[in-house]
Enzyme design. Sequence first.
Site, PDB file in Angstrom:
ATOM      1  CB  ILE A 116       0.468  -6.087  -3.825  1.00  0.00           C
ATOM      2  CG1 ILE A 116       1.544  -5.261  -3.122  1.00  0.00           C
ATOM      3  CG2 ILE A 116       0.176  -7.355  -3.027  1.00  0.00           C
ATOM      4  CD1 ILE A 116       1.159  -4.796  -1.722  1.00  0.00           C
ATOM      5  CB  CYS A 117      -1.912  -9.742  -5.626  1.00  0.00           C
ATOM      6  SG  CYS A 117      -2.854 -11.264  -5.853  1.00  0.00           S
ATOM      7  CB  SER A 118      -4.865  -8.805  -9.310  1.00  0.00           C
ATOM      8  OG  SER A 118      -5.434  -8.076  -8.242  1.00  0.00           O
TER       9      SER A 118
END
Length: 351
Positions: A116-118
């Site tokens: 998720i995300c970074s």
Amino acid sequence: MPKAETPPLPNSTVVALAYDGLCLFEFGVVAEVFGLARPEITRPDWYSFKIAAVDPLPLRAQGGLLRIEADGGLELLETAGTILVPGWRGVTGDVPDALCAALQAAAARGARVLSICSGLVVLAEAGLLTGRRATTHWRYLDAVRQRFPWLTLDPNVLYVDEGPVLTSAGSAAGIDLCLHLVRRDFGAEIANLVARRLVVAPHRDGGQAQFIDRPIPNRAGTLFAALFERVQEDLTAEWPIDRLASLAGMSRRTFLRRFQAATGQTPADWLLGLRLQTVRDLLETSDLSVEDVAARAGFGSAATLRHHFRHKLDMTPQAYRQRFTRAAPATAKTLPRREDRSIVGHRNKMS
């Protein structure tokens, strides 16, 4: 005829990584979807959730306000069926060699890995994104490209499903990715149950633009509620703009302006999205032929359905049905066929 229940999940153990500086929102999403008891879901193979510490304890969440407990260390990845990376310590943060090795070993034996995300940088450092498309938060794109110039990034989607490796964009897109996996594992009905508990849209396509799309405003629900219900009750009917405007009690010009302002779509695009969502539901939950699905969703012919389905989702209806019937898990060494590797289209923004 109703379809049989999806086959048992081969390995229902979900392990979420926890690290010093843990991103709380992303971790909360993972824990909410996979870690809570759900008495309304009676599947014996429902997810079993564990937390694996990447760093020595004690771990503190982002901002240092909370301490995080864990069920064990990286050894938990050895028995995981699914591993989730809920963000990371920034896109320039170092990734421990031990974590990379543990992820590589897990992927090699068939475990699925999601970021998720970074959290994308963890998968990239571990070499799990070689030859695969991926995405991350739009604000990190330049930094990620500088760090991993070889990586194939798609900046215009919420998530990318590459079979055993899945990545999502910004934090809230993690909800969409997690629900997508539930849908893939257990079908639309159970995914909708989880979404209802979360009070979120049950299905947002990976192909939705990250920062363009927007939910339907509350006032649209009041303004067009009766119209939406009427159309959904009879998708096989013809719905020209003049008829829609008449049902809404507006002139054609006023209707088009207000509909676009309320939904972010033209009536034609909204209707197409609604019909495609109906097709998906029928493909996942019934054994109806593509011809019968096309008729029930208002496409008229299987050829028309296939045209729109391939254009919007980049796969055939049959490939979609096979994908969500769930085959044996792929390993990190074997890439799925292109048409099965991602769902890259445009969702019905009204969902």
